[in-house]
Motif scaffolding. Structure first.
Motif: not given
Length: 69
Positions: A47-69
């Protein structure tokens, strides 16, 4: 870098597996806050690494939105 191709292949496989996990958790949780989704997707990360993991998750979400369009 020694064995660079192997490292890149492994990294790509890890990222795609994490992306599959993002999709699965989103399907299971539905609409949820980023913090809750981070905890669900990165349940294998301390859990102490989740603040950093959140950045990677945001990148995944951006990529998924971009490829869904």
């Amino acid at each position: 870098m020694e064995r660079g191709k192997d490292v890149l292949t492994s990294l790509r496989a890890h990222r795609l597996a994490r992306e599959d996990k993002v999709l699965a958790k989103m399907a299971n949780l539905g609409a949820t806050a980023l913090d809750q989704l981070t905890a669900a997707v990165y349940d294998d990360v301390p859990p102490e690494r989740h603040s950093w993991a959140k950045f990677t998750l945001q990148a995944h979400l951006i990529k998924l939105v971009a490829t869904a369009a």
